[in-house]
Scaffold this active site. Structure first.
Site, PDB file in Angstrom:
ATOM      1  CG  ASP A 179      33.100  32.148  36.369  1.00  0.00           C
ATOM      2  OD1 ASP A 179      33.630  31.817  35.290  1.00  0.00           O
ATOM      3  OD2 ASP A 179      32.065  31.614  36.802  1.00  0.00           O
ATOM      4  CB  SER A 201      30.806  29.260  39.854  1.00  0.00           C
ATOM      5  OG  SER A 201      30.615  30.112  38.777  1.00  0.00           O
TER       6      SER A 201
HETATM    7 MG    MG Z   1      30.956  29.966  36.717  1.00  0.00          MG
END
Ligand code: MG
Length: 455
Positions: free
Chosen positions: A242, A101
């Site tokens: 992200d 992430s």
């Molecule tokens: Mg993420």
């Protein structure tokens, strides 16, 4: 007789397993995750990854484990996490995403997706961990070993799926800048924006696991080049993701970073113009969202911190016949139940185009309409972090307290959340008020009570 305490997860946190590659994240662990998932679920499993340099090695290990336990693996390659979830909910028996992430490039991890497209729940994860940690995971004989096939169509189907929620043409005459940060959103968000009719400029839009342009975590500091590009091109907004593109944050036309709780409140207000229903969010979310919901005659439902709890609560409410408009976290991870039950960065960017198109106002003007909130965040390292909740419960007894996750104190002019970390000797404090003096006073009050309790 003593009650048996609930079993806790050991390796998996609220966002799957994560670690630093070569230290605590190895192909042998990921192989075992693949074998455990394969033996638990079987059937067809979709595997994807973000752009990290360790992705191909770890994804191969995962796929080997799945095939060794008889699964039919579909390899999506690099895809956003919400694209994988979208496809799993429609077609596959389960999914696994190799991603860390927003963590720095040296990290990687695995997130398990259940048949319905949501992240696997705690009870199932505990069963999965039992298998991962067992001495031996059973594999199948030679004539039942699984297969692998490429699934290159996943990004395109996801782009079409997102665009299908909008009539079309929302982005006509609108210029936007997309900064996927060299992550998985490179494959999809520029196409979504183009699909809605926007003129699209990009920054950091070449997939690169070394993340040369900026870290996978989008922040006001790391998005300074995006802000410059938005101003230089006269764009309506800049959208940044992200590493796995389940979160979107924005800069407005003046190049100002839009705090994520304000983003949530703004999109909630947009959706509540045409419909009524509950907004679901964790107890860590700004009261701004609650204000917006109340102003529309709607209520909010608070969950523990973690998008999976939000997604599952949304499903529960809908199953009980309660309309749910949206859910999300105050970090740019928003969930749109008409689309799917997970945070979706591409859908969030599309929703911003729809919002600006329908209001005819600029993002900066809309942002300025919302009251400014003062947010104080603090982390305290303490071996007694877990005692804090009991100490504060006593200190604030008689007041409006919420024990959904840690302890949340609600007052008319301020609120605070104090929550021990599940994995570290760490206490997280969050205080919010419209008035700086009120926020600082409540923060001081909490610190004094904690000090009195020896924390
Ligand atoms: Mg993420």
């Amino acid at each position: 007789m003593a009650e048996t305490p609930p079993r806790a997860k050991r390796r998996f946190g609220t966002n799957g397993v994560r670690g630093e590659v070569g230290k605590d994240m190895h192909p042998d662990l990921v192989l075992r995750i693949g074998m455990a998932l394969g033996s638990l679920r079987g059937g067809s499993i979709l595997v994807g990854r973000d752009t990290r340099t360790s992705g191909p090695a770890l994804s191969s290990a995962l796929q080997a484990g799945l095939m060794a336990t008889g699964c039919r693996v579909a390899d999506a390659g690099v895809v956003p996490t919400p694209a994988l979830q979208y496809a799993v909910a429609k077609v596959y028996d389960a999914g696994a995403m190799v991603t860390a992430s927003h963590n720095p490039p040296e990290y990687n991890g695995v997130k398990i997706i259940d048949t319905d497209g949501t992240e696997m729940g705690d009870d199932e994860i505990i069963l999965l961990e039992d298998r991962i940690l067992a001495d031996r995971i059973p594999t199948v004989p030679w004539n039942r070993v699984g297969t692998i096939s490429p699934a290159p169509h996943i990004p395109e189907e996801y782009v079409q799926g997102v665009c299908s929620h909008f009539p079309g043409g929302e982005g006509e005459g609108m210029t936007v800048v997309v900064d996927p940060g060299s992550g998985a959103g490179c494959a999809t968000t520029p196409a979504i924006m183009t699909g809605l009719g926007c003129r699209v400029h990009t920054l950091n839009a070449r997939m690169d696991g070394t993340f040369p342009g900026r870290d996978p975590e989008p922040t006001a500091e790391t998005l300074a080049p995006l802000a410059e590009m938005v101003k230089a091109t006269g764009a309506a907004f800049g959208a940044a993701h992200d590493g796995d593109a389940d979160r979107t944050v924005f800069v407005d036309g003046k190049g100002r970073y839009l705090e994520e709780n304000r983003e949530f409140a703004m999109i909630a207000r947009h959706l509540l113009r045409n419909r009524r229903g509950t907004i679901v969010m964790p107890v860590s979310t700004s009261r701004l969202v609650e204000k917006v919901a109340c102003a529309s005659g709607c209520r909010v439902d608070y969950t523990p911190v973690g998008s999976i709890y939000v997604a599952r609560r949304m499903r529960e409410l809908l199953a009980a016949g309660t309309p749910v408009v949206m859910g999300g976290e105050g970090n740019g991870g928003l969930i749109f139940p008409d689309h799917q039950f997970c945070r979706d960065g591409g859908m969030t960017a599309a929703m911003m185009v729809s919002l600006l198109s329908s209001t005819g106002q600029s993002l900066s003007a809309l942002a300025d309409e919302l009251p400014a909130m003062i947010l104080i965040k603090e982390k305290i390292r303490s071996p007694r972090a877990r005692d804090a909740v009991a100490a504060l419960e006593k200190a604030f007894s008689g007041e409006d307290l919420d024990r959904t996750d840690g302890i949340r104190l609600n007052r008319d002019d301020a609120w605070a959340l104090v929550r021990p970390s599940g994995t570290e000797p760490l206490l997280r404090i969050l205080v919010e008020a419209e008035d700086r003096g009120r926020a600082e006073a409540l923060h001081r009050e909490i610190r004094n009570h904690l000090r009195d309790a020896g924390i």
